[in-house]
Design a protein around this motif. Structure first.
Motif, PDB file in Angstrom:
ATOM      1  N   GLY A  80     -37.368  53.233   3.331  1.00 32.98           N
ATOM      2  CA  GLY A  80     -36.280  53.158   3.973  1.00 32.98           C
ATOM      3  C   GLY A  80     -36.144  53.187   5.615  1.00 32.98           C
ATOM      4  N   ALA A  81     -37.253  53.291   6.124  1.00 29.95           N
ATOM      5  CA  ALA A  81     -37.550  53.758   7.354  1.00 29.95           C
ATOM      6  C   ALA A  81     -37.305  52.216   8.164  1.00 29.95           C
ATOM      7  CB  ALA A  81     -38.641  54.178   7.845  1.00 29.95           C
ATOM      8  N   HIS A  82     -36.616  52.283   9.206  1.00 31.02           N
ATOM      9  CA  HIS A  82     -36.547  51.244  10.147  1.00 31.02           C
ATOM     10  C   HIS A  82     -36.491  51.930  11.532  1.00 31.02           C
ATOM     11  CE1 HIS A  82     -33.738  47.769  11.919  1.00 31.02           C
ATOM     12  NE2 HIS A  82     -35.170  47.676  12.638  1.00 31.02           N
ATOM     13  N   MET A  93     -46.877  56.753   8.463  1.00 31.43           N
ATOM     14  CA  MET A  93     -46.335  56.486   7.471  1.00 31.43           C
ATOM     15  C   MET A  93     -47.490  56.985   6.342  1.00 31.43           C
ATOM     16  SD  MET A  93     -45.553  52.695   5.912  1.00 31.43           S
ATOM     17  CE  MET A  93     -47.207  52.390   5.844  1.00 31.43           C
ATOM     18  N   THR A  94     -47.112  57.611   5.210  1.00 29.30           N
ATOM     19  CA  THR A  94     -48.064  58.166   4.316  1.00 29.30           C
ATOM     20  C   THR A  94     -47.644  57.344   3.011  1.00 29.30           C
ATOM     21  OG1 THR A  94     -48.156  60.325   5.022  1.00 29.30           O
ATOM     22  CG2 THR A  94     -48.474  59.853   2.736  1.00 29.30           C
ATOM     23  N   ALA A  95     -48.743  56.455   2.706  1.00 28.29           N
ATOM     24  CA  ALA A  95     -48.647  55.649   1.402  1.00 28.29           C
ATOM     25  C   ALA A  95     -48.721  56.476   0.173  1.00 28.29           C
ATOM     26  CB  ALA A  95     -49.575  54.536   1.628  1.00 28.29           C
ATOM     27  N   GLY A  96     -49.795  57.073   0.057  1.00 25.00           N
ATOM     28  CA  GLY A  96     -49.775  57.610  -1.160  1.00 25.00           C
ATOM     29  C   GLY A  96     -49.889  57.067  -2.429  1.00 25.00           C
ATOM     30  N   SER A  97     -48.855  56.872  -3.254  1.00 25.86           N
ATOM     31  CA  SER A  97     -49.157  56.482  -4.659  1.00 25.86           C
ATOM     32  C   SER A  97     -48.638  54.938  -4.409  1.00 25.86           C
ATOM     33  CB  SER A  97     -48.258  56.920  -5.730  1.00 25.86           C
ATOM     34  OG  SER A  97     -46.703  56.908  -5.101  1.00 25.86           O
ATOM     35  N   GLY A  98     -48.035  54.495  -3.093  1.00 21.87           N
ATOM     36  CA  GLY A  98     -47.844  53.055  -2.741  1.00 21.87           C
ATOM     37  C   GLY A  98     -46.727  52.831  -1.895  1.00 21.87           C
ATOM     38  N   VAL A  99     -46.871  52.120  -0.773  1.00 25.09           N
ATOM     39  CA  VAL A  99     -45.801  51.796   0.147  1.00 25.09           C
ATOM     40  C   VAL A  99     -45.972  50.366   0.699  1.00 25.09           C
ATOM     41  CG1 VAL A  99     -46.790  52.400   2.272  1.00 25.09           C
ATOM     42  CG2 VAL A  99     -44.370  52.960   1.970  1.00 25.09           C
ATOM     43  N   GLU A 130     -52.091  60.426  -4.293  1.00 22.91           N
ATOM     44  CA  GLU A 130     -51.219  59.982  -5.034  1.00 22.91           C
ATOM     45  C   GLU A 130     -49.933  60.561  -4.900  1.00 22.91           C
ATOM     46  OE1 GLU A 130     -51.151  56.986  -6.975  1.00 22.91           O
ATOM     47  OE2 GLU A 130     -53.338  56.829  -6.403  1.00 22.91           O
ATOM     48  N   ILE A 131     -49.693  61.279  -3.744  1.00 29.74           N
ATOM     49  CA  ILE A 131     -48.538  62.062  -3.362  1.00 29.74           C
ATOM     50  C   ILE A 131     -47.513  60.794  -3.100  1.00 29.74           C
ATOM     51  CG2 ILE A 131     -49.478  63.882  -2.359  1.00 29.74           C
ATOM     52  CD1 ILE A 131     -49.171  62.571   0.575  1.00 29.74           C
ATOM     53  N   ASP A 132     -46.280  61.109  -3.216  1.00 27.98           N
ATOM     54  CA  ASP A 132     -44.865  60.394  -2.607  1.00 27.98           C
ATOM     55  C   ASP A 132     -45.056  59.795  -1.309  1.00 27.98           C
ATOM     56  OD1 ASP A 132     -44.096  60.974  -5.399  1.00 27.98           O
ATOM     57  OD2 ASP A 132     -42.598  62.294  -4.533  1.00 27.98           O
ATOM     58  N   PRO A 133     -44.550  58.385  -1.139  1.00 24.72           N
ATOM     59  CA  PRO A 133     -44.708  58.007  -0.004  1.00 24.72           C
ATOM     60  C   PRO A 133     -43.697  58.448   1.026  1.00 24.72           C
ATOM     61  CG  PRO A 133     -43.992  56.342  -1.525  1.00 24.72           C
ATOM     62  CD  PRO A 133     -44.377  57.502  -2.364  1.00 24.72           C
ATOM     63  N   SER A 134     -43.687  58.493   2.444  1.00 27.43           N
ATOM     64  CA  SER A 134     -42.951  59.091   3.344  1.00 27.43           C
ATOM     65  C   SER A 134     -43.197  58.574   4.634  1.00 27.43           C
ATOM     66  CB  SER A 134     -43.379  60.718   3.444  1.00 27.43           C
ATOM     67  OG  SER A 134     -44.435  60.911   3.767  1.00 27.43           O
ATOM     68  N   PHE A 135     -42.282  58.868   5.545  1.00 27.19           N
ATOM     69  CA  PHE A 135     -42.567  58.315   6.877  1.00 27.19           C
ATOM     70  C   PHE A 135     -41.845  59.295   8.085  1.00 27.19           C
ATOM     71  CE2 PHE A 135     -40.483  56.074  10.876  1.00 27.19           C
ATOM     72  CZ  PHE A 135     -41.559  55.577  11.045  1.00 27.19           C
ATOM     73  N   LYS A 273     -42.248  47.493  -4.481  1.00 26.36           N
ATOM     74  CA  LYS A 273     -40.930  47.093  -3.811  1.00 26.36           C
ATOM     75  C   LYS A 273     -41.100  46.911  -2.225  1.00 26.36           C
ATOM     76  CE  LYS A 273     -36.538  49.478  -2.587  1.00 26.36           C
ATOM     77  NZ  LYS A 273     -36.820  49.302  -1.216  1.00 26.36           N
ATOM     78  N   LEU A 274     -40.511  46.056  -1.800  1.00 22.90           N
ATOM     79  CA  LEU A 274     -40.785  45.455  -0.365  1.00 22.90           C
ATOM     80  C   LEU A 274     -39.824  46.315   0.234  1.00 22.90           C
ATOM     81  CD1 LEU A 274     -40.961  41.598  -0.658  1.00 22.90           C
ATOM     82  CD2 LEU A 274     -42.845  43.387  -0.099  1.00 22.90           C
ATOM     83  N   PRO A 275     -39.793  46.473   1.576  1.00 15.72           N
ATOM     84  CA  PRO A 275     -38.917  46.954   2.627  1.00 15.72           C
ATOM     85  C   PRO A 275     -37.493  46.366   2.423  1.00 15.72           C
ATOM     86  CG  PRO A 275     -40.789  46.379   4.136  1.00 15.72           C
ATOM     87  CD  PRO A 275     -40.931  46.043   2.560  1.00 15.72           C
ATOM     88  N   ASP A 276     -36.329  47.171   2.239  1.00 16.31           N
ATOM     89  CA  ASP A 276     -35.013  46.697   2.105  1.00 16.31           C
ATOM     90  C   ASP A 276     -34.466  45.399   2.894  1.00 16.31           C
ATOM     91  OD1 ASP A 276     -34.582  48.168  -0.303  1.00 16.31           O
ATOM     92  OD2 ASP A 276     -33.727  49.746   0.676  1.00 16.31           O
ATOM     93  N   ALA A 277     -34.874  45.893   4.270  1.00 15.78           N
ATOM     94  CA  ALA A 277     -34.471  45.107   5.407  1.00 15.78           C
ATOM     95  C   ALA A 277     -35.377  43.905   5.809  1.00 15.78           C
ATOM     96  CB  ALA A 277     -34.246  45.969   6.387  1.00 15.78           C
TER      97      ALA A 277
END
Length: 297
Positions: A80-82, A93-99, A130-135, A273-277
């Protein structure tokens, strides 16, 4: 003192060139740094095509760090980051398990100008791949800095020179931006077992030898290193504790080849999942045919 000198390899990304430094055949990583690209410098005229943009694509097992000297980029991702990134700021941006994310040059497309900066990937340590992705985003004022006798330093991430950056790194590391006037001297301490310096602009002298823009100097452990600016220069210092063997294929990093194969299958099948925007297009897995329609929308 100098173990290896790596010269950037210039690559055309379909509108501008980057200088690939890491990974290198004789040195895959420096500390947790597994990928290091110098983006540009490149000049753009307003109105250039969207094909120059970096369309949505996936990552696992790493954190990306974008850092600009000039220009501006627009980041969008699947958490959800923009975020606009400007010179001196940090996009982490931390990808971890996938971003998935995209990098668009919307400001440059409207106004024209120069793009120049560094994109690097930092591999996640064992147990945290495999941590949760974050930004997270950090302004210039958030980052520790100091000045002394022709040398200006900014700590981008990690800990060094008695300071610690707020960027949420996952293993011991450092990443520093030095701006040096001709004749200025700086010392890189022997704090970490793996260290390197990348000359982004100008030239520096180390151990009686002169090195120029586009060269990364990888240092032997155990001794401090003195760098002297032969001209006005920009130098990036990087390194940290080694984290063990990592495999890298396309945009995926992992300690497991099987995990990379799973990520490839997930991307091919539209399970990421792709970026919402920014979900109208994406980069297909290399070797796959161009998509006729977006299965992820």
């Amino acid at each position: 003192m100098i173990d290896l000198v790596i010269s950037q390899r210039r690559r055309d990304l379909g509108g501008f060139e980057v200088g690939r430094v890491l990974p290198f055949a004789k040195r895959r990583m420096v500390g947790p740094f597994i990928f290091f690209d110098h983006m540009g410098p490149a000049s753009f005229t307003a109105g250039f095509p969207r094909t120059v943009d970096v369309r949505p694509h996936p990552h696992i097992g790493l954190s990306t760090l974008s850092y600009l000297y000039e220009g501006q980029m627009t980041h969008r991702d699947s958490v959800g980051a923009h975020q606009e990134i400007k010179p001196g700021e940090v996009n982490w941006m931390t990808a971890g398990s996938g971003v998935t994310h995209s990098e668009r040059f919307e400001h440059l497309r409207s106004h024209g100008g120069t793009m120049d900066g560094i994109q690097t990937w930092i591999a996640l340590p064992n147990g945290e791949e495999e941590i949760d992705p974050s930004f997270a985003h950090f302004d210039v004022s958030d980052l520790p800095a100091y000045e002394a006798e022709g040398l200006t330093a900014r700590l981008i991430a990690g800990a060094a020179f008695g300071a610690k950056a707020p960027v949420p790194v996952r293993s011991p590391m450092f990443y520093v931006h030095w701006t040096m006037k001709a004749g200025a001297r700086g010392e890189l301490p022997a704090e970490y077992p793996e260290r390197a310096a990348y000359v982004a602009r100008g030239g520096v002298e180390v151990d009686g030898r002169t090195f120029g823009a586009g060269e990364m100097l990888v240092f032997a452990p155990g001794q401090p290193v003195v760098l002297t600016a032969a001209t006005d220069a920009i130098v990036m210092l990087l390194g940290g504790e080694p984290i063990g063997e990592r495999f890298i294929e396309w945009n995926f990093v992992s300690s497991s080849k099987a995990r990379i194969e799973q990520a490839k299958a997930d991307w091919r099948a539209g399970r990421m999942k792709l970026p919402d925007a920014d979900d109208e297009e994406f980069i297909p897995l290399p070797g796959d045919p161009p998509p006729e329609a977006n299965p992820m929308s």
